[in-house]
Write a protein that holds these residues in place. Structure first.
Motif, mmCIF file in Angstrom:
data_model
loop_
_atom_site.group_PDB
_atom_site.id
_atom_site.type_symbol
_atom_site.label_atom_id
_atom_site.label_comp_id
_atom_site.label_asym_id
_atom_site.label_seq_id
_atom_site.Cartn_x
_atom_site.Cartn_y
_atom_site.Cartn_z
ATOM 1 N N PHE A 168 5.077 87.554 37.243
ATOM 2 C CA PHE A 168 4.238 88.736 37.468
ATOM 3 C C PHE A 168 3.856 88.788 38.934
ATOM 4 C CE2 PHE A 168 3.491 87.516 33.028
ATOM 5 C CZ PHE A 168 3.794 88.708 32.378
ATOM 6 N N THR A 169 3.421 89.934 39.393
ATOM 7 C CA THR A 169 3.007 90.071 40.790
ATOM 8 C C THR A 169 1.700 89.328 41.009
ATOM 9 O OG1 THR A 169 1.710 92.078 40.409
ATOM 10 C CG2 THR A 169 4.067 92.363 40.869
ATOM 11 N N GLN A 170 1.435 89.036 42.284
ATOM 12 C CA GLN A 170 0.216 88.314 42.622
ATOM 13 C C GLN A 170 -1.019 89.114 42.225
ATOM 14 O OE1 GLN A 170 0.309 85.170 43.679
ATOM 15 N NE2 GLN A 170 -1.935 85.085 43.529
ATOM 16 N N LYS A 171 -0.959 90.450 42.388
ATOM 17 C CA LYS A 171 -2.095 91.307 42.032
ATOM 18 C C LYS A 171 -2.359 91.256 40.529
ATOM 19 C CE LYS A 171 -5.121 94.674 42.828
ATOM 20 N NZ LYS A 171 -5.613 94.904 41.492
ATOM 21 N N GLU A 172 -1.299 91.262 39.723
ATOM 22 C CA GLU A 172 -1.451 91.179 38.268
ATOM 23 C C GLU A 172 -2.076 89.848 37.867
ATOM 24 O OE1 GLU A 172 2.171 93.923 36.467
ATOM 25 O OE2 GLU A 172 2.652 91.935 37.287
ATOM 26 N N ILE A 173 -1.650 88.772 38.517
ATOM 27 C CA ILE A 173 -2.188 87.444 38.213
ATOM 28 C C ILE A 173 -3.660 87.365 38.608
ATOM 29 C CG2 ILE A 173 -2.037 84.985 38.756
ATOM 30 C CD1 ILE A 173 0.214 85.947 36.951
ATOM 31 N N GLU A 174 -4.005 87.873 39.791
ATOM 32 C CA GLU A 174 -5.392 87.832 40.250
ATOM 33 C C GLU A 174 -6.316 88.607 39.307
ATOM 34 O OE1 GLU A 174 -5.304 89.310 44.220
ATOM 35 O OE2 GLU A 174 -4.360 87.498 45.060
ATOM 36 N N ASP A 175 -5.866 89.781 38.883
ATOM 37 C CA ASP A 175 -6.672 90.581 37.948
ATOM 38 C C ASP A 175 -6.859 89.846 36.627
ATOM 39 O OD1 ASP A 175 -6.861 92.539 39.837
ATOM 40 O OD2 ASP A 175 -5.295 93.819 38.974
ATOM 41 N N ALA A 176 -5.801 89.209 36.148
ATOM 42 C CA ALA A 176 -5.879 88.490 34.877
ATOM 43 C C ALA A 176 -6.803 87.275 34.989
ATOM 44 C CB ALA A 176 -4.483 88.052 34.443
ATOM 45 N N LEU A 177 -6.734 86.554 36.128
ATOM 46 C CA LEU A 177 -7.600 85.383 36.323
ATOM 47 C C LEU A 177 -9.069 85.782 36.385
ATOM 48 C CD1 LEU A 177 -5.482 83.448 38.981
ATOM 49 C CD2 LEU A 177 -5.999 82.657 36.659
ATOM 50 N N ALA A 178 -9.329 86.968 36.910
ATOM 51 C CA ALA A 178 -10.719 87.412 37.059
ATOM 52 C C ALA A 178 -11.286 88.031 35.795
ATOM 53 C CB ALA A 178 -10.807 88.430 38.207
ATOM 54 N N GLU A 179 -10.446 88.283 34.829
ATOM 55 C CA GLU A 179 -10.913 88.976 33.618
ATOM 56 C C GLU A 179 -11.684 88.012 32.719
ATOM 57 O OE1 GLU A 179 -8.817 91.081 29.782
ATOM 58 O OE2 GLU A 179 -8.034 91.615 31.769
ATOM 59 N N PRO A 180 -12.897 88.381 32.332
ATOM 60 C CA PRO A 180 -13.679 87.496 31.446
ATOM 61 C C PRO A 180 -13.135 87.530 30.008
ATOM 62 C CG PRO A 180 -14.839 89.574 31.788
ATOM 63 C CD PRO A 180 -13.614 89.622 32.672
ATOM 64 N N LEU A 181 -13.558 86.574 29.225
ATOM 65 C CA LEU A 181 -13.180 86.524 27.812
ATOM 66 C C LEU A 181 -14.466 86.459 26.990
ATOM 67 C CD1 LEU A 181 -10.911 86.320 25.671
ATOM 68 C CD2 LEU A 181 -11.098 83.832 25.864
ATOM 69 N N ASP A 182 -14.904 87.601 26.538
ATOM 70 C CA ASP A 182 -16.123 87.642 25.729
ATOM 71 C C ASP A 182 -15.818 88.044 24.286
ATOM 72 O OD1 ASP A 182 -15.388 90.210 26.181
ATOM 73 O OD2 ASP A 182 -17.270 90.854 27.114
ATOM 74 N N ALA A 183 -14.578 87.855 23.887
ATOM 75 C CA ALA A 183 -14.158 88.259 22.539
ATOM 76 C C ALA A 183 -14.709 87.314 21.488
ATOM 77 C CB ALA A 183 -12.636 88.284 22.452
ATOM 78 N N THR A 184 -14.846 87.843 20.310
ATOM 79 C CA THR A 184 -15.239 87.046 19.147
ATOM 80 C C THR A 184 -14.573 87.651 17.925
ATOM 81 O OG1 THR A 184 -17.108 86.149 17.926
ATOM 82 C CG2 THR A 184 -17.293 88.425 18.639
ATOM 83 N N ARG A 185 -14.569 86.927 16.843
ATOM 84 C CA ARG A 185 -13.914 87.471 15.655
ATOM 85 C C ARG A 185 -14.742 88.610 15.064
ATOM 86 N NH1 ARG A 185 -10.637 84.692 10.681
ATOM 87 N NH2 ARG A 185 -10.594 86.524 9.356
ATOM 88 N N ARG A 186 -14.070 89.715 14.796
ATOM 89 C CA ARG A 186 -14.723 90.896 14.248
ATOM 90 C C ARG A 186 -14.288 91.097 12.800
ATOM 91 N NH1 ARG A 186 -15.696 94.102 19.169
ATOM 92 N NH2 ARG A 186 -14.708 92.984 20.904
#
Length: 777
Positions: A238-256
């Motif tokens: 993936f491009t560096q920009k795609e990787i940077e965006d993915a690394l910065a994305e939080p994970l606040d998911a839970t089972r619904r």
């Protein structure tokens, strides 16, 4: 040994080696196909049934038999980024190997034997699918079986289909299997909407489903996710920009929880089968309508009215966009899980528009045709209107507006109930089709079984020039079952009648019509006030409303006008508020003419009161009004003459309006004066031809049970022609009594068969027979 000889032997050895190798390969291939026939691929996968709305969003789903959330991911839901991520992580050579990667197998074997550690590097995506289809203990034999099944998979499926199978079967912890189940339950979105960070987070869970649980170990999952994102960056996947965006994305998911919208429709469609059922439901409209219904019924419970159901059809696409089966699915006080939209109930008066439209098409009636609304008896059953009153002369238009029963039954008798039953059977009224041999004239008063979705589908034809389109529940319904119900002309006449606001079934205390869209609607209330209906339509929508109790208990305040119609109006105000949509236009096959207001027929020279009326050229009746007759009278107008007894001179002629016998009786009962023909010349010896008296009670051929201890007399009632003043009653051929026309008499009959005769003062006679039984009560 010469050099040439050595080379010859070497070449022969190589050829022999390749020959043996070829034979061995052919043998292996033959063995594979033999085993393939003996051990077929176990690729039957049970998926969770999922229900989607018109936008493809999941609105309901059901567990598999083994209690798994295993939702099928369709090929179009596998986005390029999802495909790219999974292949980069799980099987880089997925598109180049035949299901088994021989280099990975050799590497794994080397690690297991020489490094004394186990590795999973040899498992391709295809082999992982094979393992999921046929799980077993982790040993060398299981691995061999996986390889064999992998070859079978590659033989049967394309690479895209194998990847689809993998994404449908990969475990994500607990009872969640497949990327669609995981994306919905963890991120509340479809797989094709997942981000790179979300896909990577999901992809690491199958390695340690017990330790990596979304909602419980999110920090650890982020750590593992970022490791893989760095690998993707190093491998320039993936491009560096795609990787940077993915690394910065939080994970606040839970089972619904799985959404459970449209529960009644979802269950109805699930029974029909299918993994993914794509409905036409507009979830926004659905939820608004559910809220309206729930709030409305909460108030009506004070009147012991506990439930309601609603169906909404888009008239332009013929799709069912809202389906509410009850006021509250989870309310157990009145069976909230019962599907009121699909329950067979008595339709009340809701079928009357169809009846009158069919009569218009047969040339039997027009909107201004005059009918007689007075007491009538059909085989011992005395009909009455909803308000228990009779109205005398009424137009068909007024009869439909006021939902009068007697004109409706007379119209059905003219048309023939078999014809109406056939018409309704043609447009999928299932219970009517089933009961067609049992049904009679009571059909038009609600003496049959229909469902709300059937009635709503029927009324949607009034919004489509009389053309019926079977309402569409699911998006795959692209070929509609169509049927011509009524002509555009009769359809337009019905629309004009049902769209009038100044009607008795307009709900009391309703004041919100200022901005309400123009609609046509019809109400209905079943016998015993157990069902109340209101079905309305305009060019945009048809809305069907049922209110009542699933327990079958009636309610004193339950009526189509005052209970169902306010809810109908509320729904139209919500879904089509202040609509500027034009109304239905008059079709070419519908014309206007002047008719006599007293009969609805083409006026004669004696007709002085004329009104305009719709009619269908070459179809509607062209009969000329014959409502008047010329009578010869004595000079003082106290005696009438016929041609046989009229004097040579000293008489005059006068025109009289013809008044039917039943109308004479109605006038007398209501003390309404009308122009009577003077009594006939008593010296005339001619027995007149014409209408003999009609004995309306007792009813011919009926058996009457009388209390032996306290016998009550039977009433004698007859209807006579306008020229009759006196009638004579005979019981078993013996004179009983004489009385004025219109008067009733009483007698106590003997047991057995009783003959009753009625003769008028013109010598015309009518006989009937009844059976009388005396019993101890």
């Amino acid at each position: 040994m010469s050099k040439r000889f050595k080379m010859h032997i070497t070449r022969r050895s190589v050829l022999r080696f390749f020959k043996k190798l070829g034979i061995a390969l052919l043998g292996l291939i033959a063995l594979f196909f033999i085993l393939h026939l003996i051990f077929p691929l176990p690729d039957k996968v049970e998926y969770s049934t999922i229900i989607t709305d018109n936008k493809g969003e999941v609105v309901n789903a059901y567990l598999t038999k083994d209690q798994k959330w295993r939702m099928k991911t369709e090929l179009e839901e596998i986005s390029p980024i999802l495909q790219k991520t999974i292949i980069a992580k799980e099987d880089k050579h997925f598109y180049s190997h035949p299901g088994v990667n021989p280099f990975a197998v050799v590497r794994a074997l080397f690690n297991n034997v020489f490094k004394m550690r186990r590795t999973s590097g040899a498992s391709t995506i295809t082999m992982q699918v094979a393992k999921a289809l046929q799980p077993g203990k982790r040993n060398i034999w299981s691995k061999i079986r996986e390889m064999f099944r992998a070859f079978q998979l590659e033989l049967k499926y394309s690479k895209k289909e194998i990847l689809q199978l993998y994404l449908n079967l990969v475990p994500y912890g607990g009872n969640i299997e497949g990327v669609k189940s995981a994306s919905l339950l963890y991120f509340n979105k479809n797989p094709d909407h997942l981000s790179l960070a979300e896909i990577t987070a999901l992809s690491i869970i199958p390695n340690k489903p017990g330790a990596l649980v979304i909602g419980r170990n999110n920090d650890l999952i982020i750590k593992e996710r970022n490791k893989w994102l760095q690998r993707f960056a190093n491998e320039k996947i993936f491009t560096q920009k795609e990787i940077e965006d993915a690394l910065a994305e939080p994970l606040d998911a839970t089972r619904r929880s799985v959404p459970h919208y449209i529960p009644h429709l979802a269950y109805k469609l699930k029974k029909q089968g299918g993994n993914i059922i794509k409905t036409n439901i507009d979830l926004n409209t659905q939820l608004k309508t559910e809220k309206l219904v729930e709030d409305y019924i909460r108030i009506q419970k004070l009147k012991n009215i506990k439930n309601a159901a609603v169906v909404i059809i888009d008239n332009k696409t013929h799709k069912i966009i809202t389906y509410v089966g009850s006021a509250n699915f989870y309310d157990t006080t009145d069976g909230g899980q019962v599907n009121g939209a699909d329950a067979v109930r008595q339709p009340g008066s809701t079928l009357k528009p169809l009846l009158y439209a069919m009569c218009f098409d047969e040339g039997l009636l027009t909107p201004k045709t005059i009918m007689i609304d007075v007491m009538v008896n059909y085989n011992g059953y005395a009909l009455e209107n909803y308000d228990k009153k009779f109205n005398g002369y009424v137009t068909v238009e007024s009869a439909l507006e006021h939902s009068l029963n007697i004109p409706a039954v007379k119209s059905l008798q003219m048309l023939g109930h078999e014809q109406m039953i056939q018409k309704m059977s043609n447009i999928n009224f299932r219970q009517i089709q089933k009961d067609r041999r049992k049904l009679g004239l009571s059909l038009i008063l609600g003496g049959c079984g229909t469902t709300l979705d059937e009635l709503t589908g029927l009324f949607s034809s009034f919004a489509n020039d009389g053309n019926y389109f079977a309402p569409s529940f699911i998006q795959s319904d692209t070929i509609f079952n169509t049927s011509k119900v009524i002509s555009p002309a009769s359809n337009y006449m019905i629309n004009e009648i049902l769209s009038k606001i100044n009607r008795p079934d307009f709900p009391l205390n309703w004041t919100a019509t200022e901005r309400m869209p123009k609609i046509a609607w019809k109400t209905g209330t079943s016998y015993g006030r157990k069902d109340a209906w209101s079905i309305g339509y305009n060019k945009n929508y048809t809305v069907g409303v049922w209110t009542g109790n699933f327990s079958g208990v009636g309610a004193a305040d339950l009526s189509g006008a005052n209970i169902a119609t306010p809810l109908l109006f509320k729904i139209f105000n919500t879904i089509d508020y202040d609509s500027d949509e034009e109304w239905f236009t008059q079709p070419k096959d519908c014309d206007i003419r002047q008719v006599c207001s007293e009969t609805g027929l083409i006026p004669s020279e004696h007709c002085t009161s004329l009104v305009t009326d719709y009619f269908i050229p070459l179809i509607s009746s062209t009969k000329v009004c014959n409502n008047w007759q010329e009578i010869m009278l004595s000079a003082n107008e106290k005696i009438s003459f016929c041609k046989s007894c009229a004097p040579q001179t000293g008489y005059k002629k006068k025109w009289f309006k013809i008044v039917e016998p039943e109308m004479q009786a109605w006038y007398e009962d209501n003390r309404i004066t009308y122009q009577k023909i003077p009594p006939h010349n008593p010296d005339c010896e001619v027995i007149f031809k014409g209408a003999a008296p009609t004995i309306s009670f007792p009813v011919n051929g009926t058996e009457y049970i009388i209390n032996l201890k306290n016998p009550e007399p039977l009433q004698l009632i007859c209807k006579t022609a306008n020229d009759v003043t006196k009638v004579y009653w005979y019981i078993n051929n013996k004179f009983y009594k004489s009385c004025n026309a219109g008067e009733s008499q009483f007698f106590v009959p003997s047991e057995g068969i009783v003959k009753i005769s009625c003769t008028d003062d013109k010598g015309r006679n009518r006989d009937i027979k009844i059976t009388v039984k005396y019993v101890k009560l």
